[in-house]
Design an enzyme around this catalytic site. Structure first.
Site, PDB file in Angstrom:
ATOM      1  N   LEU A 115      35.095  75.517 -36.828  1.00 21.36           N
ATOM      2  CA  LEU A 115      34.294  75.047 -35.693  1.00 21.36           C
ATOM      3  C   LEU A 115      33.816  73.617 -35.906  1.00 21.36           C
ATOM      4  CD1 LEU A 115      33.121  76.067 -33.001  1.00 21.36           C
ATOM      5  CD2 LEU A 115      31.097  76.823 -34.263  1.00 21.36           C
TER       6      LEU A 115
ATOM      7  N   HIS B   3      36.634  89.869 -50.994  1.00 22.56           N
ATOM      8  CA  HIS B   3      35.215  90.256 -51.123  1.00 22.56           C
ATOM      9  C   HIS B   3      34.995  91.720 -50.742  1.00 22.56           C
ATOM     10  CE1 HIS B   3      33.826  85.752 -50.845  1.00 22.56           C
ATOM     11  NE2 HIS B   3      34.296  86.079 -52.047  1.00 22.56           N
TER      12      HIS B   3
ATOM     13  N   GLN C 222      37.893  86.575 -46.818  1.00 17.44           N
ATOM     14  CA  GLN C 222      36.592  86.831 -47.448  1.00 17.44           C
ATOM     15  C   GLN C 222      35.826  87.865 -46.637  1.00 17.44           C
ATOM     16  OE1 GLN C 222      34.709  82.835 -48.793  1.00 17.44           O
ATOM     17  NE2 GLN C 222      36.145  82.294 -47.189  1.00 17.44           N
ATOM     18  N   ASN C 223      36.355  88.194 -45.469  1.00 20.78           N
ATOM     19  CA  ASN C 223      35.638  89.095 -44.566  1.00 20.78           C
ATOM     20  C   ASN C 223      35.787  90.536 -45.010  1.00 20.78           C
ATOM     21  OD1 ASN C 223      35.100  86.802 -43.170  1.00 20.78           O
ATOM     22  ND2 ASN C 223      36.607  87.165 -41.552  1.00 20.78           N
ATOM     23  N   VAL C 224      34.719  91.290 -44.803  1.00 23.42           N
ATOM     24  CA  VAL C 224      34.745  92.702 -45.189  1.00 23.42           C
ATOM     25  C   VAL C 224      35.000  93.597 -43.975  1.00 23.42           C
ATOM     26  CG1 VAL C 224      33.336  92.349 -47.242  1.00 23.42           C
ATOM     27  CG2 VAL C 224      32.193  92.812 -45.089  1.00 23.42           C
TER      28      VAL C 224
ATOM     29  N   TYR D 195      23.853  97.113 -45.219  1.00 27.71           N
ATOM     30  CA  TYR D 195      25.292  97.396 -45.122  1.00 27.71           C
ATOM     31  C   TYR D 195      25.593  98.535 -44.152  1.00 27.71           C
ATOM     32  CZ  TYR D 195      26.268  93.820 -48.429  1.00 27.71           C
ATOM     33  OH  TYR D 195      26.376  92.577 -48.992  1.00 27.71           O
TER      34      TYR D 195
ATOM     35  N   CYS E 131      32.319 104.468 -55.954  1.00 27.37           N
ATOM     36  CA  CYS E 131      31.472 105.335 -56.772  1.00 27.37           C
ATOM     37  C   CYS E 131      31.268 104.696 -58.144  1.00 27.37           C
ATOM     38  CB  CYS E 131      32.100 106.723 -56.915  1.00 27.37           C
ATOM     39  SG  CYS E 131      31.081 107.794 -57.962  1.00 27.37           S
TER      40      CYS E 131
ATOM     41  N   THR F  15      35.553  79.165 -42.486  1.00 22.49           N
ATOM     42  CA  THR F  15      34.716  79.372 -43.675  1.00 22.49           C
ATOM     43  C   THR F  15      33.987  78.081 -44.022  1.00 22.49           C
ATOM     44  OG1 THR F  15      34.689  80.039 -46.012  1.00 22.49           O
ATOM     45  CG2 THR F  15      36.744  79.082 -45.198  1.00 22.49           C
TER      46      THR F  15
HETATM   47  C1  BJW Z   1      33.584  79.186 -36.737  1.00 21.04           C
HETATM   48  C2  BJW Z   1      33.202  79.828 -35.598  1.00 21.04           C
HETATM   49  C3  BJW Z   1      34.187  79.982 -34.645  1.00 21.04           C
HETATM   50  C4  BJW Z   1      31.480  79.774 -36.787  1.00 21.04           C
HETATM   51  N1  BJW Z   1      35.413  79.516 -34.882  1.00 21.04           N
HETATM   52  N2  BJW Z   1      34.747  78.681 -37.016  1.00 21.04           N
HETATM   53  C5  BJW Z   1      27.862  76.919 -58.721  1.00 21.04           C
HETATM   54  C6  BJW Z   1      29.081  76.331 -58.492  1.00 21.04           C
HETATM   55  C7  BJW Z   1      30.196  77.096 -58.263  1.00 21.04           C
HETATM   56  C8  BJW Z   1      30.117  78.473 -58.225  1.00 21.04           C
HETATM   57  C9  BJW Z   1      28.910  79.055 -58.442  1.00 21.04           C
HETATM   58  C10 BJW Z   1      27.798  78.305 -58.702  1.00 21.04           C
HETATM   59  N3  BJW Z   1      26.742  79.146 -58.879  1.00 21.04           N
HETATM   60  C11 BJW Z   1      27.187  80.411 -58.721  1.00 21.04           C
HETATM   61  C12 BJW Z   1      28.504  80.371 -58.462  1.00 21.04           C
HETATM   62  C13 BJW Z   1      29.401  81.514 -58.175  1.00 21.04           C
HETATM   63  C14 BJW Z   1      29.088  82.183 -56.869  1.00 21.04           C
HETATM   64  C15 BJW Z   1      28.913  81.144 -55.761  1.00 21.04           C
HETATM   65  O1  BJW Z   1      29.855  80.683 -55.150  1.00 21.04           O
HETATM   66  N4  BJW Z   1      27.674  80.788 -55.446  1.00 21.04           N
HETATM   67  C16 BJW Z   1      27.412  79.784 -54.400  1.00 21.04           C
HETATM   68  C17 BJW Z   1      26.081  80.119 -53.740  1.00 21.04           C
HETATM   69  C18 BJW Z   1      27.426  78.420 -55.043  1.00 21.04           C
HETATM   70  N5  BJW Z   1      30.231  83.016 -56.594  1.00 21.04           N
HETATM   71  C19 BJW Z   1      30.303  84.256 -57.063  1.00 21.04           C
HETATM   72  O2  BJW Z   1      29.396  84.783 -57.685  1.00 21.04           O
HETATM   73  C20 BJW Z   1      31.605  84.995 -56.819  1.00 21.04           C
HETATM   74  N6  BJW Z   1      32.092  85.518 -58.054  1.00 21.04           N
HETATM   75  C21 BJW Z   1      32.453  84.729 -59.054  1.00 21.04           C
HETATM   76  O3  BJW Z   1      32.365  83.508 -59.014  1.00 21.04           O
HETATM   77  O4  BJW Z   1      32.931  85.419 -60.150  1.00 21.04           O
HETATM   78  C22 BJW Z   1      33.296  84.667 -61.304  1.00 21.04           C
HETATM   79  C23 BJW Z   1      34.667  84.077 -61.259  1.00 21.04           C
HETATM   80  C24 BJW Z   1      35.050  83.199 -62.225  1.00 21.04           C
HETATM   81  C25 BJW Z   1      36.307  82.634 -62.203  1.00 21.04           C
HETATM   82  C26 BJW Z   1      37.202  82.952 -61.206  1.00 21.04           C
HETATM   83  C27 BJW Z   1      36.839  83.847 -60.265  1.00 21.04           C
HETATM   84  C28 BJW Z   1      35.571  84.396 -60.277  1.00 21.04           C
HETATM   85  C29 BJW Z   1      31.404  86.159 -55.853  1.00 21.04           C
HETATM   86  C30 BJW Z   1      31.083  85.689 -54.476  1.00 21.04           C
HETATM   87  C31 BJW Z   1      30.782  86.910 -53.586  1.00 21.04           C
HETATM   88  C32 BJW Z   1      30.406  86.485 -52.169  1.00 21.04           C
HETATM   89  N7  BJW Z   1      29.972  87.641 -51.460  1.00 21.04           N
HETATM   90  C33 BJW Z   1      29.609  87.509 -50.047  1.00 21.04           C
HETATM   91  C34 BJW Z   1      29.043  88.859 -49.558  1.00 21.04           C
HETATM   92  C35 BJW Z   1      30.185  89.876 -49.367  1.00 21.04           C
HETATM   93  C36 BJW Z   1      29.699  91.154 -48.803  1.00 21.04           C
HETATM   94  C37 BJW Z   1      29.072  90.989 -47.445  1.00 21.04           C
HETATM   95  O5  BJW Z   1      29.770  90.733 -46.445  1.00 21.04           O
HETATM   96  O6  BJW Z   1      27.848  91.141 -47.359  1.00 21.04           O
HETATM   97  O7  BJW Z   1      30.754  87.135 -49.275  1.00 21.04           O
HETATM   98  S1  BJW Z   1      28.433  86.184 -49.728  1.00 21.04           S
HETATM   99  C38 BJW Z   1      29.127  85.737 -48.173  1.00 21.04           C
HETATM  100  O8  BJW Z   1      29.645  84.374 -48.238  1.00 21.04           O
HETATM  101  C39 BJW Z   1      30.345  86.651 -47.961  1.00 21.04           C
HETATM  102  C40 BJW Z   1      31.360  85.692 -47.408  1.00 21.04           C
HETATM  103  O9  BJW Z   1      32.663  86.217 -47.596  1.00 21.04           O
HETATM  104  C41 BJW Z   1      31.083  84.430 -48.165  1.00 21.04           C
HETATM  105  C42 BJW Z   1      31.610  83.192 -47.518  1.00 21.04           C
HETATM  106  O10 BJW Z   1      31.016  82.992 -46.274  1.00 21.04           O
HETATM  107  P1  BJW Z   1      31.876  82.381 -45.077  1.00 21.04           P
HETATM  108  O11 BJW Z   1      32.911  83.337 -44.667  1.00 21.04           O
HETATM  109  O12 BJW Z   1      32.313  81.017 -45.417  1.00 21.04           O
HETATM  110  O13 BJW Z   1      30.776  82.372 -43.893  1.00 21.04           O
HETATM  111  P2  BJW Z   1      29.710  81.225 -43.554  1.00 21.04           P
HETATM  112  O14 BJW Z   1      28.709  81.846 -42.655  1.00 21.04           O
HETATM  113  O15 BJW Z   1      29.224  80.545 -44.752  1.00 21.04           O
HETATM  114  O16 BJW Z   1      30.563  80.145 -42.726  1.00 21.04           O
HETATM  115  C43 BJW Z   1      31.128  80.433 -41.466  1.00 21.04           C
HETATM  116  C44 BJW Z   1      31.923  79.223 -41.028  1.00 21.04           C
HETATM  117  O17 BJW Z   1      32.575  79.563 -39.812  1.00 21.04           O
HETATM  118  C45 BJW Z   1      31.060  77.978 -40.745  1.00 21.04           C
HETATM  119  O18 BJW Z   1      31.689  76.833 -41.334  1.00 21.04           O
HETATM  120  C46 BJW Z   1      31.094  77.851 -39.228  1.00 21.04           C
HETATM  121  O19 BJW Z   1      31.085  76.500 -38.761  1.00 21.04           O
HETATM  122  C47 BJW Z   1      32.393  78.512 -38.888  1.00 21.04           C
HETATM  123  N8  BJW Z   1      32.408  79.113 -37.563  1.00 21.04           N
HETATM  124  N9  BJW Z   1      31.841  80.169 -35.717  1.00 21.04           N
HETATM  125  C48 BJW Z   1      35.652  78.871 -36.053  1.00 21.04           C
HETATM  126  N10 BJW Z   1      33.912  80.594 -33.469  1.00 21.04           N
END
Ligand code: BJW
Length: 234
Positions: A202, A109, A91-93, A56, A117, A176
């Site tokens: 994309l 996120h 979702q971006n930080v 981080y 803290c 996303t």
């Molecule tokens: C372009 C491009 C260009 C490229 N132009 N496009 C089974 C089923 C369902 C849920 C779960 C499950 N098992 C576990 C869970 C829950 C779990 C989960 O989802 N797990 C999965 C692995 C299945 N989720 C959680 O634990 C969450 N909490 C939760 O569920 O709490 C309980 C709850 C209950 C009820 C209601 C609400 C909540 C918490 C999730 C926390 C995610 N944290 C992270 C890290 C954050 C800190 C950090 O930055 O390090 O968040 S993980 C990471 O993934 C980050 C992102 O925000 C997140 C999503 O990623 P994102 O943004 O989609 O990026 P990519 O890389 O995946 O995709 C990029 C996209 O852009 C691609 O499609 C490309 O094609 C595209 N792209 N270039 C346009 N130029």
């Protein structure tokens, strides 16, 4: 599309990719040979805090050298000029939506530029490293962690997000993969609540089949074009 007044926009790492910020799952999506699912967890932090803090610290330093791109600027223009309700749920930080000028932004996120803290539960603005375990500005304990939401933790702002989805006429998902819940489920929530749904990415995301319409291409091209179109119809 019918008359649109209230809009919810979900953004992910793809919107910042062309600013030079790595996405999570493209091109392997690996960091130091770990899957993001193995690094971004409270268990990983407990097991190897130095590894996680270094990860981080490196990203916190990097984002401060990056600039908003044409997609962030287009969304900021939409935020400024759209007369109806609008919420950018990111979702971006990183802070590139804000640096482009958007104000209606919710970081579900968390934020790189905050430290949380775990002793006194206060969040403080933070731009420097955390690896050297600096004291909390509020209580003085060396108990700061990145203020980001890891797997298994509750995302921020869920009540506000669902309230906005309930009122939305249009839900738009930008850059996303649709791999992480609950964000990946918003398209189905929005559909069930009667909103039109649009994907800008994309390539087809994991949830692309749930959207009424999908436009694929780089965010810096498809987002400004869509914003121009929408504002012209307002
Ligand atoms: C372009 C491009 C260009 C490229 N132009 N496009 C089974 C089923 C369902 C849920 C779960 C499950 N098992 C576990 C869970 C829950 C779990 C989960 O989802 N797990 C999965 C692995 C299945 N989720 C959680 O634990 C969450 N909490 C939760 O569920 O709490 C309980 C709850 C209950 C009820 C209601 C609400 C909540 C918490 C999730 C926390 C995610 N944290 C992270 C890290 C954050 C800190 C950090 O930055 O390090 O968040 S993980 C990471 O993934 C980050 C992102 O925000 C997140 C999503 O990623 P994102 O943004 O989609 O990026 P990519 O890389 O995946 O995709 C990029 C996209 O852009 C691609 O499609 C490309 O094609 C595209 N792209 N270039 C346009 N130029």
């Amino acid at each position: 599309m019918n008359q649109i007044r209230n809009i919810v926009i979900l953004t992910g790492a793809g919107v910042s990719a062309e600013s030079g910020i790595d996405t999570f799952r493209d091109g392997g999506g690996l960091w130091e040979k770990h899957r993001v699912e193995d690094v971004a967890t409270p268990e990983a932090f407990a097991r190897d805090p130095e590894l996680v803090l270094r990860f981080y610290d490196m990203r916190r330093e990097a984002i401060q050298t990056r600039q908003p791109n044409a997609a962030h600027h287009a969304l900021a223009r939409l935020d400024a000029e759209w007369r109806g309700e609008l919420l950018i749920v990111t979702q971006n930080v990183d802070d590139l939506h804000e640096r482009a000028g958007a104000s209606r932004v919710l970081h579900m996120h968390g934020e790189h530029l905050n430290a949380w803290c775990t002793a006194c539960d206060v969040r403080s603005p933070w731009t420097g490293p955390l690896l050297d375990r600096p004291p909390c500005p509020e209580c003085g304990e060396a108990a700061l962690r990145p203020d980001v939401v890891w797997f298994g933790e509750m995302p921020y702002g869920m009540e506000e997000i669902f309230a906005a989805l309930r009122d939305a006429d249009l839900f738009v998902s930008i850059g996303t993969s649709g791999a992480v819940y609950p964000a990946a489920g918003f398209v189905r929530n929005a559909r069930d609540l009667g909103a039109a749904t649009l994907e800008l990415n994309l390539e087809p995301s994991q949830g692309t089949g749930w959207f009424d319409e999908a436009r694929h291409g780089p965010a810096t091209e498809v987002v400004p074009a869509w914003v121009d179109e929408l504002l012209a119809r307002q």
